[in-house]
Structure formats: C-alpha cells, structure tokens
Scaffold this motif. Structure first.
Motif, PDB file in Angstrom:
ATOM      1  N   ASP A 102       0.812  -1.215   0.000  1.00  0.00           N
ATOM      2  CA  ASP A 102       0.000   0.000   0.000  1.00  0.00           C
ATOM      3  C   ASP A 102       0.844   1.263   0.000  1.00  0.00           C
ATOM      4  OD1 ASP A 102      -2.476  -1.505   0.407  1.00  0.00           O
ATOM      5  OD2 ASP A 102      -1.807  -1.758   2.487  1.00  0.00           O
ATOM      6  N   VAL A 103       2.015   1.185   0.647  1.00  0.00           N
ATOM      7  CA  VAL A 103       2.867   2.356   0.858  1.00  0.00           C
ATOM      8  C   VAL A 103       4.319   1.932   0.682  1.00  0.00           C
ATOM      9  CG1 VAL A 103       3.634   4.075   2.576  1.00  0.00           C
ATOM     10  CG2 VAL A 103       1.244   3.327   2.547  1.00  0.00           C
ATOM     11  N   VAL A 104       5.115   2.814   0.075  1.00  0.00           N
ATOM     12  CA  VAL A 104       6.556   2.609  -0.021  1.00  0.00           C
ATOM     13  C   VAL A 104       7.229   3.801   0.643  1.00  0.00           C
ATOM     14  CG1 VAL A 104       8.548   2.373  -1.537  1.00  0.00           C
ATOM     15  CG2 VAL A 104       6.358   1.339  -2.196  1.00  0.00           C
ATOM     16  N   ILE A 105       8.148   3.508   1.554  1.00  0.00           N
ATOM     17  CA  ILE A 105       8.946   4.564   2.185  1.00  0.00           C
ATOM     18  C   ILE A 105      10.394   4.280   1.862  1.00  0.00           C
ATOM     19  CG2 ILE A 105       9.571   5.755   4.310  1.00  0.00           C
ATOM     20  CD1 ILE A 105       6.991   4.609   5.569  1.00  0.00           C
ATOM     21  N   SER A 106      11.039   5.244   1.206  1.00  0.00           N
ATOM     22  CA  SER A 106      12.471   5.097   0.955  1.00  0.00           C
ATOM     23  C   SER A 106      13.232   6.033   1.878  1.00  0.00           C
ATOM     24  CB  SER A 106      12.817   5.380  -0.512  1.00  0.00           C
ATOM     25  OG  SER A 106      12.662   6.739  -0.817  1.00  0.00           O
ATOM     26  N   THR A 107      14.467   5.665   2.156  1.00  0.00           N
ATOM     27  CA  THR A 107      15.345   6.490   2.979  1.00  0.00           C
ATOM     28  C   THR A 107      16.700   6.556   2.300  1.00  0.00           C
ATOM     29  OG1 THR A 107      16.417   6.745   5.144  1.00  0.00           O
ATOM     30  CG2 THR A 107      15.852   4.497   4.486  1.00  0.00           C
ATOM     31  N   GLY A 108      17.233   7.771   2.209  1.00  0.00           N
ATOM     32  CA  GLY A 108      18.537   7.978   1.585  1.00  0.00           C
ATOM     33  C   GLY A 108      18.422   8.554   0.191  1.00  0.00           C
ATOM     34  N   GLY A 109      19.461   9.273  -0.212  1.00  0.00           N
ATOM     35  CA  GLY A 109      19.534   9.804  -1.564  1.00  0.00           C
ATOM     36  C   GLY A 109      18.706  11.039  -1.831  1.00  0.00           C
ATOM     37  N   ALA A 121       9.828   9.659   0.075  1.00  0.00           N
ATOM     38  CA  ALA A 121      11.287   9.633   0.078  1.00  0.00           C
ATOM     39  C   ALA A 121      11.777  10.474   1.249  1.00  0.00           C
ATOM     40  CB  ALA A 121      11.848  10.177  -1.236  1.00  0.00           C
ATOM     41  N   LEU A 122      12.496   9.827   2.165  1.00  0.00           N
ATOM     42  CA  LEU A 122      13.009  10.489   3.363  1.00  0.00           C
ATOM     43  C   LEU A 122      14.527  10.554   3.318  1.00  0.00           C
ATOM     44  CD1 LEU A 122      10.897   8.570   6.040  1.00  0.00           C
ATOM     45  CD2 LEU A 122      10.259  10.609   4.726  1.00  0.00           C
ATOM     46  N   PRO A 123      15.121  11.506   4.021  1.00  0.00           N
ATOM     47  CA  PRO A 123      16.577  11.530   4.124  1.00  0.00           C
ATOM     48  C   PRO A 123      17.098  10.244   4.775  1.00  0.00           C
ATOM     49  CG  PRO A 123      15.641  13.611   4.845  1.00  0.00           C
ATOM     50  CD  PRO A 123      14.496  12.648   4.684  1.00  0.00           C
ATOM     51  N   GLY A 124      18.395  10.026   4.633  1.00  0.00           N
ATOM     52  CA  GLY A 124      19.007   8.789   5.089  1.00  0.00           C
ATOM     53  C   GLY A 124      19.448   8.752   6.538  1.00  0.00           C
ATOM     54  N   SER A 125      19.128   9.745   7.326  1.00  0.00           N
ATOM     55  CA  SER A 125      19.533   9.715   8.730  1.00  0.00           C
ATOM     56  C   SER A 125      18.427   9.118   9.593  1.00  0.00           C
ATOM     57  CB  SER A 125      19.866  11.119   9.234  1.00  0.00           C
ATOM     58  OG  SER A 125      18.678  11.866   9.456  1.00  0.00           O
ATOM     59  N   PRO A 126      18.806   8.363  10.624  1.00  0.00           N
ATOM     60  CA  PRO A 126      17.785   7.816  11.530  1.00  0.00           C
ATOM     61  C   PRO A 126      16.908   8.913  12.140  1.00  0.00           C
ATOM     62  CG  PRO A 126      19.880   6.721  11.903  1.00  0.00           C
ATOM     63  CD  PRO A 126      20.156   7.874  10.969  1.00  0.00           C
ATOM     64  N   GLY A 127      17.505  10.042  12.481  1.00  0.00           N
ATOM     65  CA  GLY A 127      16.732  11.137  13.070  1.00  0.00           C
ATOM     66  C   GLY A 127      15.658  11.657  12.134  1.00  0.00           C
ATOM     67  N   ALA A 128      16.004  11.800  10.861  1.00  0.00           N
ATOM     68  CA  ALA A 128      15.029  12.277   9.876  1.00  0.00           C
ATOM     69  C   ALA A 128      13.905  11.262   9.701  1.00  0.00           C
ATOM     70  CB  ALA A 128      15.717  12.551   8.543  1.00  0.00           C
ATOM     71  N   CYS A 129      14.244   9.981   9.727  1.00  0.00           N
ATOM     72  CA  CYS A 129      13.216   8.934   9.610  1.00  0.00           C
ATOM     73  C   CYS A 129      12.282   8.954  10.812  1.00  0.00           C
ATOM     74  CB  CYS A 129      13.866   7.564   9.435  1.00  0.00           C
ATOM     75  SG  CYS A 129      14.671   7.370   7.826  1.00  0.00           S
ATOM     76  N   LYS A 130      12.850   9.142  11.999  1.00  0.00           N
ATOM     77  CA  LYS A 130      12.021   9.247  13.201  1.00  0.00           C
ATOM     78  C   LYS A 130      11.077  10.436  13.100  1.00  0.00           C
ATOM     79  CE  LYS A 130      15.430   7.208  16.299  1.00  0.00           C
ATOM     80  NZ  LYS A 130      16.450   7.478  17.337  1.00  0.00           N
ATOM     81  N   ASP A 131      11.623  11.590  12.690  1.00  0.00           N
ATOM     82  CA  ASP A 131      10.801  12.803  12.594  1.00  0.00           C
ATOM     83  C   ASP A 131       9.663  12.615  11.597  1.00  0.00           C
ATOM     84  OD1 ASP A 131      12.524  13.987  14.410  1.00  0.00           O
ATOM     85  OD2 ASP A 131      13.609  15.141  12.878  1.00  0.00           O
ATOM     86  N   ALA A 132       9.984  12.087  10.416  1.00  0.00           N
ATOM     87  CA  ALA A 132       8.954  11.906   9.380  1.00  0.00           C
ATOM     88  C   ALA A 132       7.889  10.921   9.846  1.00  0.00           C
ATOM     89  CB  ALA A 132       9.585  11.435   8.080  1.00  0.00           C
TER      90      ALA A 132
END
Length: 180
Positions: free
Chosen positions: A73-80, A137-148
């Motif tokens: 249903d959903v795709v979440i990418s991290t990095g790049g 598409a999220l940034p590749g840092s764990p902190g950014a993933c947590k925030d999003a």
C-alpha cells in the motif's frame, strides 16, 4: 486540531521500506531499521524491504514493481535525498509519481527546522502517489526517519486520524484508472 478517533477500528497498512545507499548493507541500515521498528510498533505490516545503490533507474524500477504489487500500500524510501551528484532518489520518485504530494516536503521541512535549523534546506523529502500506492522519500539519517514517521506518517497512515488521513482515500487513489 488533529486527533485519533478511538471509536474507530485501527486498520493496518502494508508498507515496503527501501534504503538507498552505495555503502550500507543490512547490518548498517539504521534508518531502515528505524522505519521498520516504528511501522511494526504502530501495528502496520512490513510487506518488503530492500537496499539499492544510488542508481536512478534501479530505484524507479523497484518503486514501479512495488506499486504494481497489490500486497503493498505504501513505499517509504530512505537515503539519496540530498544535493550531491549521487543523490537521485527524489528524481527516481518523480519519474514514478502520477501525483506529487507537495505539502509532504513542506511539512517535513517545517518539522526539520525545529530540530536542525536551517540545515533542513538541504533535504528534499518528497511524497507522491502512483498506481494507487503512496510513495515517500526520506533523508538517510535515523533522526530524519524518526521525525517523518512520528510527526507525519504515523498520523496520516492511521485510519482513525482526524480530520483526515491517507488511509481513508486509498479506494479513490486509482479511480481514474477504473473509469477507462
């Protein structure tokens, strides 16, 4: 104001996680791990997980494959999502989008500003829809993933979130395809 309507039943969403990195393997994928922990902790299903290099065609191909999969249903990418020459995830996402969710990047930047100040301008987080599937598409840092996840996706991927959420409009995301 936003809230969770406890009178409604929670509906789990099937989410694929894609890490984009030229250097990370499964043992170093902290950002992917953060997303998996959070989505499963919220009651959602990890439908797929993969790591790909910063190659636009490969990223877009994987996004298209997951959009065609009725079990995702959903795709979440991290990095790049940065500004360097190898950062092509945003371009790959936009190659696939049928519609971009413009406000996703704006809201992510607002949240990031509170945490990292003006450094937030270096991120190009984005969201969109293709084939009835949400893509983020999220940034590749764990902190950014947590925030999003904590400040946007956990709420928007919860059917009980009011006044509105992404889940309640799933049946209508591809209505234009059904009319043809």
């Amino acid at each position: 104001m936003s809230r969770i309507d406890e009178t409604l039943e929670f509906m789990s969403v099937r989410i694929a996680v894609l890490t984009v990195s030229d250097t990370r393997g499964p043992d170093q994928d902290r950002s992917g791990d953060v997303l998996v922990e959070r989505l499963q902790g919220a009651g959602h299903v990890l439908a797929a997980r993969q790591i790909l290099p910063d190659e636009r065609g490969q990223i877009a191909g994987q996004l298209r494959a997951w959009c065609a999969d009725p079990e995702i249903d959903v795709v979440i990418s991290t990095g790049g999502t940065g500004l360097t020459g190898r950062d092509v995830t945003v371009e790959a996402h936009r190659d696939v989008y049928e519609k971009e969710i413009d406000a996703f990047g704006t809201v992510f930047t607002m949240i990031s500003m509170q945490k990292i100040g003006t450094s937030a301008v270096q991120s190009r987080a984005t969201g969109g829809v293709a084939g009835g599937t949400y893509l983020f598409a999220l940034p590749g840092s764990p902190g950014a993933c947590k925030d999003a996840w904590d400040d946007i996706l956990a709420k928007q991927l919860d059917f009980r979130h009011r006044p509105c959420n992404f889940v309640e409009i799933f049946p209508r995301l591809d209505e234009d395809q059904r009319r043809k």
